[in-house]
Design a protein around this motif. Structure first.
Motif, PDB file in Angstrom:
ATOM      1  N   PRO A 262      58.745  38.543  50.722  1.00  0.00           N
ATOM      2  CA  PRO A 262      59.027  38.760  49.178  1.00  0.00           C
ATOM      3  C   PRO A 262      57.628  39.151  48.431  1.00  0.00           C
TER       4      PRO A 262
ATOM      5  N   ARG B 274      57.913  27.097  40.448  1.00  0.00           N
ATOM      6  CA  ARG B 274      58.351  28.080  41.381  1.00  0.00           C
ATOM      7  C   ARG B 274      59.428  28.986  40.811  1.00  0.00           C
TER       8      ARG B 274
ATOM      9  N   GLU C  78      61.645  32.632  41.402  1.00  0.00           N
ATOM     10  CA  GLU C  78      62.409  33.189  42.387  1.00  0.00           C
ATOM     11  C   GLU C  78      63.212  34.375  41.707  1.00  0.00           C
TER      12      GLU C  78
ATOM     13  N   PHE D  27      58.922  35.770  44.896  1.00  0.00           N
ATOM     14  CA  PHE D  27      58.873  34.377  45.288  1.00  0.00           C
ATOM     15  C   PHE D  27      57.251  33.776  45.103  1.00  0.00           C
TER      16      PHE D  27
ATOM     17  N   THR E 118      54.892  30.432  43.590  1.00  0.00           N
ATOM     18  CA  THR E 118      54.790  29.076  42.900  1.00  0.00           C
ATOM     19  C   THR E 118      53.228  28.810  42.470  1.00  0.00           C
TER      20      THR E 118
ATOM     21  N   VAL F 225      63.275  37.558  37.428  1.00  0.00           N
ATOM     22  CA  VAL F 225      63.512  36.291  38.262  1.00  0.00           C
ATOM     23  C   VAL F 225      64.793  35.845  37.688  1.00  0.00           C
TER      24      VAL F 225
END
Length: 219
Positions: free
Chosen positions: A21, A121, A123, A128, A130, A162
């Motif tokens: 990612p 987080r 995604e 990805f 956090t 995202v």
């Protein structure tokens, strides 16, 4: 045989690098007030009304909605400063998730009493990342649960997109409200206004041209 093994290992290594990612830089900005919302964003979840179309907020374990009008729930939950509406609390070991059918280019929330054990987080397609504690906003802010601190925090994904955001906590608690997002492919209000003016202008021009042609034929 050894050469063949080296070639296979190299290919697998390359595949792993390509598939990893992306960690695009998230740009963070902070404003001291909950409103107005950042330019280009719309309210998607406020815990008082129906969610915006295409957005779902899911309560995970150890998370709940509480009314700010109830004030402090000692040791458990404190409403963001000045918030007397419903807000979200994620307690120790808890989580909650925002998902969207579209792709978010930016996101913001009104966060209260920040703690070092709060995390978000992000995604999305090939993305990805956090953020935890001071990474969530101004590192100079004391992340000690100070209930007088409330900020609207905006996260811009720097060209990435995202579609899932997870809120986590390893202590009591993570409190926030009024989630807003910018969505890819959705024009800003000023853009809509410009487009509508253009459509009306084109319609007027076409009507004028038709009128002129009619006069010419009648004559």
């Amino acid at each position: 045989m050894a050469i063949r093994h080296l070639a296979v290992a190299a290919a697998l290594s390359l595949t792993a690098v390509v598939a990893a990612p992306a960690q695009a830089a998230i740009s963070i900005s902070v404003t001291p007030n909950n409103i107005p919302l950042p330019t280009g964003q719309q309210m998607v979840v406020d815990f008082d009304n129906a969610n915006a179309a295409g957005f779902t907020f899911t309560q995970g374990p150890n998370s709940f909605v509480r009314s700010g009008a109830l004030g402090l729930q000692s040791g458990v939950s404190a409403p963001p400063p000045g918030d007397i509406t419903n807000y979200q609390t994620v307690t120790n070991g808890g989580s909650a998730t925002l998902t969207s059918t579209g792709l978010m280019t930016s996101f913001s929330l009104f966060m209260g009493s920040p703690d070092s054990f709060n995390s978000i987080r992000f995604e999305g397609p090939g993305f990805f990342q956090t953020l935890t504690g001071p990474q969530l906003f101004d590192p100079a802010t004391a992340f000690n649960g100070d209930q007088s601190i409330g900020r609207r925090i905006t996260y811009d994904f720097g060209g990435a997109t995202v579609n899932k955001i997870t809120f986590l906590s390893t202590g009591n608690s993570f409190e926030f409200d009024d989630l807003a997002a910018g969505v890819a492919g959705v024009p800003e209000p000023t853009t809509w206004a410009t487009m509508l003016l253009g459509v009306f202008g084109l319609g007027g021009a076409l009507r004028t041209q038709r009128g002129r042609r009619t006069v010419a034929v009648t004559a």
